[in-house]
Design a protein around this motif. Sequence first.
Motif, PDB file in Angstrom:
ATOM      1  N   ALA A   6       0.858  -1.194   0.000  1.00 36.43           N
ATOM      2  CA  ALA A   6       0.000   0.000   0.000  1.00 36.43           C
ATOM      3  C   ALA A   6       0.888   1.237   0.000  1.00 36.43           C
ATOM      4  O   ALA A   6       1.938   1.250   0.647  1.00 36.43           O
ATOM      5  CB  ALA A   6      -0.894   0.007   1.236  1.00 36.43           C
ATOM      6  N   TYR A  33      -1.802  -1.043  -3.744  1.00 41.04           N
ATOM      7  CA  TYR A  33      -2.995  -0.328  -3.299  1.00 41.04           C
ATOM      8  C   TYR A  33      -2.640   1.140  -3.062  1.00 41.04           C
ATOM      9  O   TYR A  33      -2.039   1.469  -2.039  1.00 41.04           O
ATOM     10  CB  TYR A  33      -3.518  -0.929  -1.990  1.00 41.04           C
ATOM     11  N   PHE A  60      -9.918   1.149   4.101  1.00 35.35           N
ATOM     12  CA  PHE A  60      -8.967   0.118   3.670  1.00 35.35           C
ATOM     13  C   PHE A  60      -8.802  -0.993   4.698  1.00 35.35           C
ATOM     14  O   PHE A  60      -8.750  -0.745   5.905  1.00 35.35           O
ATOM     15  CB  PHE A  60      -7.603   0.770   3.388  1.00 35.35           C
ATOM     16  N   TRP A  62      -6.292  -3.382   6.121  1.00 31.11           N
ATOM     17  CA  TRP A  62      -4.826  -3.488   6.163  1.00 31.11           C
ATOM     18  C   TRP A  62      -4.325  -4.921   6.127  1.00 31.11           C
ATOM     19  O   TRP A  62      -3.136  -5.157   5.881  1.00 31.11           O
ATOM     20  CB  TRP A  62      -4.285  -2.759   7.398  1.00 31.11           C
ATOM     21  N   ALA A  68       3.671  -1.319   3.740  1.00 24.47           N
ATOM     22  CA  ALA A  68       3.019  -0.057   3.387  1.00 24.47           C
ATOM     23  C   ALA A  68       4.029   1.074   3.455  1.00 24.47           C
ATOM     24  O   ALA A  68       4.846   1.138   4.382  1.00 24.47           O
ATOM     25  CB  ALA A  68       1.858   0.229   4.339  1.00 24.47           C
TER      26      ALA A  68
END
Length: 336
Positions: A6, A33, A60, A62, A68
Amino acid sequence: QQFNVAVLGASGAVGQAMIEILEERAFPVGTLYPLASSRSAGDTVRFGGKNLEIKDVEEFDWSQVQIALFSAGAEVSAKWAPIAAEHGCIVIDNTSCFRYDADIPLVIPEVNPDALADFRNRNIIANPNCSTIQMLVALKPLHDEVGIARINVATYQSVSGSGKEGVSELAGQTAQLLNGRPVEPTLYPQQIAFNLIPQIDSFTDNGYTREEMKMVWETQKILGDASIAVNPTCVRVPVFYGHAEAVHVELHQPLDADQVKELLRNAPGVTLFDDEADYPTPVRDATGKDEVLVGRVRQDISHPSGINMWIVADNVRKGAATNSVQIAELLVRDYL
Ligand code: NAP
């Protein structure tokens, strides 16, 4: 092995660079993402030959991602990084939110890669401030050779360091002034077009700004030596991309300029500009590059073990996005 990644802040200056750099460096991304706030949810970013829709971080899940990259400001990190980490996601955070927490690694891959070993403490790794990163990539070889006692530094920082709003403030003011119209500063405390502003971030109790104190705290933490004295003045300049720094370093033992140049020629992530009249500048040399560029290396005529140098780098890339992706690469290579 592939990793779902992400990018929080995907519509911002740093987030967009992160997405480009993940692709350029062929990071093993399974699904990407892109995340931001509801303001830019629905906009698209280009990745892997496709347009990907930016999603609202508030919605979102996770647990879908292993890694991320965060660059949406410190408050956003304070809220979402612990939640992501609880879901097993490893967060590489570009903001100042966690940098000074003792149990959070603060990593520049060329300088202190071993610090990454502690990432499981909280599943969060911090990316240093842009000005600290480029300074320490260039100074690390000198520190390893003889030790650094003190650093005097004046920075010349571009407006992209304040994100997309900084870029539009400089562009807008420049156009207005060239058309003979007056300007009202909105983001910066004074007009930035055709000007210099010796204030970045707010003032702290000792008269230094937070940006200046970041360079002090981060240098000591990253080099693991609280006795290194750092004396910064941080200045915003009307340049779009690329930060420059005039650095005067006092070493524990003298090195001459040729010895320093030899160290810099062999230093990871550094490009030395050897010819004294061919120094690096933000516009010609730094924009779009991942290396830290060093020129004007010379002995300090005012100090027996002083060395001067001029250090330039792309603040959005090596100062933020590239450094984060390099941390992710190290994580995947050595730990996952
Ligand atoms: P920017 O261009 O202003 O982008 C900010 C990003 O954060 C946008 O994607 C924005 O999304 C998102 N965002 C803001 N509030 C949000 C919220 N409440 N929830 C979710 N997303 C939100 O700024 P930037 O330059 O990329 O900087 C981002 C961070 O990186 C800052 O913490 C900055 O200090 C740090 N940093 C920047 C640099 C640099 O050179 N620029 C260097 C080092 C570190 P929307 O489009 O939805 O508003």
